[in-house]
Design an enzyme around this catalytic site. Structure first.
Site, mmCIF file in Angstrom:
data_model
loop_
_atom_site.group_PDB
_atom_site.id
_atom_site.type_symbol
_atom_site.label_atom_id
_atom_site.label_comp_id
_atom_site.label_asym_id
_atom_site.label_seq_id
_atom_site.Cartn_x
_atom_site.Cartn_y
_atom_site.Cartn_z
ATOM 1 N N ASN A 106 0.846 -1.193 0.000
ATOM 2 C CA ASN A 106 0.000 0.000 0.000
ATOM 3 C C ASN A 106 0.880 1.241 0.000
ATOM 4 O OD1 ASN A 106 -2.310 1.604 0.259
ATOM 5 N ND2 ASN A 106 -2.346 1.472 2.495
ATOM 6 N N HIS A 108 1.047 5.303 1.109
ATOM 7 C CA HIS A 108 0.376 6.158 2.094
ATOM 8 C C HIS A 108 1.033 7.538 2.109
ATOM 9 C CE1 HIS A 108 -2.064 7.063 5.576
ATOM 10 N NE2 HIS A 108 -0.995 7.587 6.142
ATOM 11 N N SER A 135 5.032 6.872 2.357
ATOM 12 C CA SER A 135 5.486 5.532 2.728
ATOM 13 C C SER A 135 4.903 4.485 1.795
ATOM 14 C CB SER A 135 5.034 5.177 4.156
ATOM 15 O OG SER A 135 5.417 6.162 5.086
ATOM 16 N N ASP A 144 -2.810 0.756 8.106
ATOM 17 C CA ASP A 144 -1.489 1.303 7.751
ATOM 18 C C ASP A 144 -0.421 0.929 8.776
ATOM 19 O OD1 ASP A 144 -2.553 2.539 5.464
ATOM 20 O OD2 ASP A 144 -3.252 4.227 6.651
HETATM 21 C C1 GRF Z 1 -2.528 8.832 -2.615
HETATM 22 O O1 GRF Z 1 -1.931 9.831 -1.856
HETATM 23 C C2 GRF Z 1 -2.763 7.575 -1.829
HETATM 24 O O2 GRF Z 1 -1.751 7.235 -0.961
HETATM 25 C C3 GRF Z 1 -3.998 7.955 -1.130
HETATM 26 O O3 GRF Z 1 -4.775 8.718 -1.951
HETATM 27 C C4 GRF Z 1 -3.950 9.187 -2.997
HETATM 28 C C5 GRF Z 1 -4.382 8.497 -4.257
HETATM 29 O O4 GRF Z 1 -4.231 9.313 -5.328
HETATM 30 N N1 GRF Z 1 -4.340 7.590 0.126
HETATM 31 P P1 GRF Z 1 -4.410 8.768 -6.793
HETATM 32 O O5 GRF Z 1 -5.760 8.075 -6.866
HETATM 33 O O6 GRF Z 1 -3.269 7.808 -7.072
HETATM 34 O O7 GRF Z 1 -4.340 9.971 -7.663
#
Ligand code: GRF
Length: 197
Positions: A106, A108, A135, A144
């Site tokens: 994942n 984050h 991360s 997470d």
């Molecule tokens: C990223 O920051 C991901 O980690 C999250 O939401 C965002 C996703 O953006 N929690 P995208 O859909 O890849 O544009």
């Protein structure tokens, strides 16, 4: 060649970065399918790159297990070597995590274990942090909380709001994700070993 399934909920900018990286014949991984829990705008990237996609609509927390089972059925069709959660805004049921663990990662937008959860960027701002980060982790059954595979600091600048800060974090997230996928693919990063710590 490492085969990858990517699960998204949103705009899929991280997905797009991975698709662009994987377009290079020298890149050792390929995205074989993209899944979503809703009609996510990011599915358009899959279409543009000619990658099959599926949607298993989220039907509420009471249906989480049934939703997970359906998602799992879809994933099994493609038998990916790795599942990447890239902005999937729903918690997977434990059965799905366990089916893929440790081959499920994942991204984050915070420097875990700081600011886990769905609002990592907002929470960093609310805490008055002067730096946060990005991360990439192995998914476990917590929120997470899995082993960190890569992370990098990103400064919070005066005047930042959630959008400007997230936009500064996302390129770092993308770079880390692509590098982690590459390292897994070439055997530089062993997810079983990383998960044993
Ligand atoms: C990223 O920051 C991901 O980690 C999250 O939401 C965002 C996703 O953006 N929690 P995208 O859909 O890849 O544009």
């Amino acid at each position: 060649m490492l085969t990858v399934a990517v699960l998204i909920s949103g705009a899929g900018s991280n997905l797009r970065a991975l698709l662009e990286a994987a377009n290079d014949p020298a890149f050792p991984a390929r995205v074989v399918v993209v899944g979503a829990d809703r009609d996510a705008s990011g599915l358009a990237h899959a279409e543009e790159f000619g990658i099959p996609s599926f949607v298993v609509p989220w039907r509420g927390a009471a249906e989480r297990d049934a939703w997970g089972a359906e998602l799992q059925e879809q994933l099994q069709v493609w038998q990916p070597d790795l599942v990447v959660l890239s902005g999937l805004m729903k918690l997977l049921p434990a059965a799905v995590v366990e089916a893929w663990s440790p081959r499920i990662i994942n991204t984050h937008p915070a420097y875990l274990p700081e600011f886990p959860g769905a609002h990592g960027v907002r929470d960093a701002l609310a805490a008055g942090a002067t730096r946060t980060g990005a991360s990439v982790i192995v998914v476990d059954n917590g929120v997470d909380s899995g082993p960190v595979l890569a992370q990098e600091r990103v400064p919070v600048l005066p005047g930042d709001d959630e959008h400007t800060l997230h936009e500064r974090i996302k390129p770092v997230e993308r770079r880390l994700l692509i590098d982690v996928v590459r390292r897994i693919a070439v055997g530089e990063l062993d997810l079983t070993a990383a998960s044993a710590h």
